[in-house]
Design a protein around this motif. Structure first.
Motif, PDB file in Angstrom:
ATOM      1  N   GLY A   1      78.054  37.676  12.393  1.00 22.17           N
ATOM      2  CA  GLY A   1      77.583  38.757  13.252  1.00 22.17           C
ATOM      3  C   GLY A   1      76.068  38.853  13.250  1.00 22.17           C
ATOM      4  O   GLY A   1      75.427  38.904  14.304  1.00 22.17           O
ATOM      5  N   ALA A   2      75.481  38.873  12.047  1.00 18.98           N
ATOM      6  CA  ALA A   2      74.031  38.984  11.924  1.00 18.98           C
ATOM      7  C   ALA A   2      73.329  37.743  12.462  1.00 18.98           C
ATOM      8  O   ALA A   2      72.349  37.836  13.210  1.00 18.98           O
ATOM      9  CB  ALA A   2      73.650  39.215  10.460  1.00 18.98           C
ATOM     10  N   VAL A   3      73.825  36.574  12.088  1.00 20.43           N
ATOM     11  CA  VAL A   3      73.198  35.328  12.538  1.00 20.43           C
ATOM     12  C   VAL A   3      73.348  35.161  14.047  1.00 20.43           C
ATOM     13  O   VAL A   3      72.419  34.729  14.740  1.00 20.43           O
ATOM     14  CB  VAL A   3      73.798  34.120  11.795  1.00 20.43           C
ATOM     15  N   GLY A   4      74.515  35.515  14.574  1.00 24.59           N
ATOM     16  CA  GLY A   4      74.728  35.421  16.012  1.00 24.59           C
ATOM     17  C   GLY A   4      73.796  36.330  16.783  1.00 24.59           C
ATOM     18  O   GLY A   4      73.276  35.965  17.838  1.00 24.59           O
ATOM     19  N   GLY A   5      73.573  37.538  16.260  1.00 25.43           N
ATOM     20  CA  GLY A   5      72.658  38.463  16.906  1.00 25.43           C
ATOM     21  C   GLY A   5      71.229  37.937  16.911  1.00 25.43           C
ATOM     22  O   GLY A   5      70.515  38.029  17.919  1.00 25.43           O
ATOM     23  N   MET A   6      70.790  37.368  15.779  1.00 25.65           N
ATOM     24  CA  MET A   6      69.444  36.805  15.700  1.00 25.65           C
ATOM     25  C   MET A   6      69.309  35.586  16.609  1.00 25.65           C
ATOM     26  O   MET A   6      68.280  35.396  17.263  1.00 25.65           O
ATOM     27  CB  MET A   6      69.115  36.431  14.256  1.00 25.65           C
ATOM     28  N   GLU A   7      70.348  34.768  16.664  1.00 23.92           N
ATOM     29  CA  GLU A   7      70.326  33.584  17.527  1.00 23.92           C
ATOM     30  C   GLU A   7      70.163  33.993  18.986  1.00 23.92           C
ATOM     31  O   GLU A   7      69.371  33.397  19.736  1.00 23.92           O
ATOM     32  CB  GLU A   7      71.628  32.796  17.348  1.00 23.92           C
ATOM     33  N   SER A   8      70.905  35.008  19.393  1.00 17.55           N
ATOM     34  CA  SER A   8      70.824  35.499  20.768  1.00 17.55           C
ATOM     35  C   SER A   8      69.434  36.053  21.070  1.00 17.55           C
ATOM     36  O   SER A   8      68.867  35.791  22.143  1.00 17.55           O
ATOM     37  CB  SER A   8      71.886  36.585  20.984  1.00 17.55           C
ATOM     38  N   MET A   9      68.868  36.788  20.123  1.00 14.28           N
ATOM     39  CA  MET A   9      67.529  37.351  20.310  1.00 14.28           C
ATOM     40  C   MET A   9      66.487  36.243  20.400  1.00 14.28           C
ATOM     41  O   MET A   9      65.629  36.241  21.287  1.00 14.28           O
ATOM     42  CB  MET A   9      67.214  38.283  19.140  1.00 14.28           C
TER      43      MET A   9
END
Length: 270
Positions: free
Chosen positions: A157-165
């Motif tokens: 969840g955290a890594v996916g959010g950072m990747e998207s950003m």
């Protein structure tokens, strides 16, 4: 709201195994009624309703109709459970890849149909959306503010959010440390606003006094003080200065982005 928890305060290696799908293995036989997913879902629902302090392994076992020890077969303890809860809600709205998602084969990609996706929205709209989404996350899950996340356990969840950003701001010309600083800066701004909003709701619930009632109680004394001449600038403010119609969050967000835009323009003109 005081900090009652710290992410990563349990067995970090075990939390990572559970977050990335290597910690709970399927077994042969009938599908068990109690799963890690059900436990995390129930914990989040309980925290949303009653606060993070209400979440205990004993309370969850009651909510799930299972023995307390059966929960420990899926998650080592409360600290690791908090890590899972955090990553689950952080993944809301983030396009996080599945832990075991297959990487596309390069040969297949060569013959794939052209991408018909809409063009990227640009760094400013990316940051705006991320900020609004994060504020909505705090509003939906106020207990997030009671967790010290200075040592985040990075799940999908955290890594996916950072990747998207990062995908939306990578073309700003900023260095890698600066890109991470943008994420930290925006998150810090949003959490500050969210804390004020959540506290405003809490104080109304705890005291039973509305905002109007609270300010009316101060009005007689303030009227006298403001006509004394000691505070001319405060006395000259319009009635709208403290009104509820002005969107302080959006005003601050746009000014933050305006400042960042100056830097981006400098870097991209090089």
């Amino acid at each position: 709201m005081t900090t009652t928890e710290s992410s990563g305060s349990g067995d970090v290696s075990r939390s990572m195994e559970l977050l990335w799908g290597t910690g709970e293995r399927a077994t042969r036989g009938p599908k068990p009624g109690l799963t890690l997913d059900r436990i995390v879902t129930a914990a989040i629902e309980l925290a949303d309703a009653e606060g993070l302090a209400a979440v205990s392994m004993r309370r969850l076992s009651t909510e799930l109709g299972a023995g307390t020890m059966s929960l420990y077969r899926h998650v080592p303890g409360r600290a690791e459970l908090v890590d899972l809860m955090l990553d689950r809600v952080q993944g809301e709205g983030a396009h996080a890849p599945e832990p075991d998602a297959a990487v596309p084969d390069t040969a297949d990609s060569a013959t794939a149909e052209p991408d018909t996706a809409e063009p990227a929205p640009g760094w400013r709209k990316t940051v705006e959306k991320a900020a609004r989404d994060e504020l909505a996350l705090y509003q939906a899950h106020p207990w997030l503010l009671s967790v010290n996340q200075t040592r985040p356990v990075l799940g999908p969840g955290a890594v996916g959010g950072m990747e998207s950003m990062l995908a939306g701001i990578k073309d700003t010309g900023l260095s890698d440390p600066e890109l991470i600083s943008v994420i930290i800066m925006v998150s810090g701004y949003v959490s500050g606003v969210a804390r004020t909003q959540v506290h405003a709701v809490e104080v109304r619930q705890v005291t039973g006094i509305s905002d109007d009632e609270f300010w009316r109680a101060q009005e007689p004394m303030l009227s006298t003080v403001m006509t004394s001449g000691r505070y001319p600038l405060m006395a000259a403010l319009s009635p709208e200065a403290f009104g509820p119609d002005f969107d302080h969050f959006e005003f601050g967000l746009q000014r933050l982005l305006d400042g960042l835009e100056v830097l981006v323009e400098q870097r991209t003109k090089r």
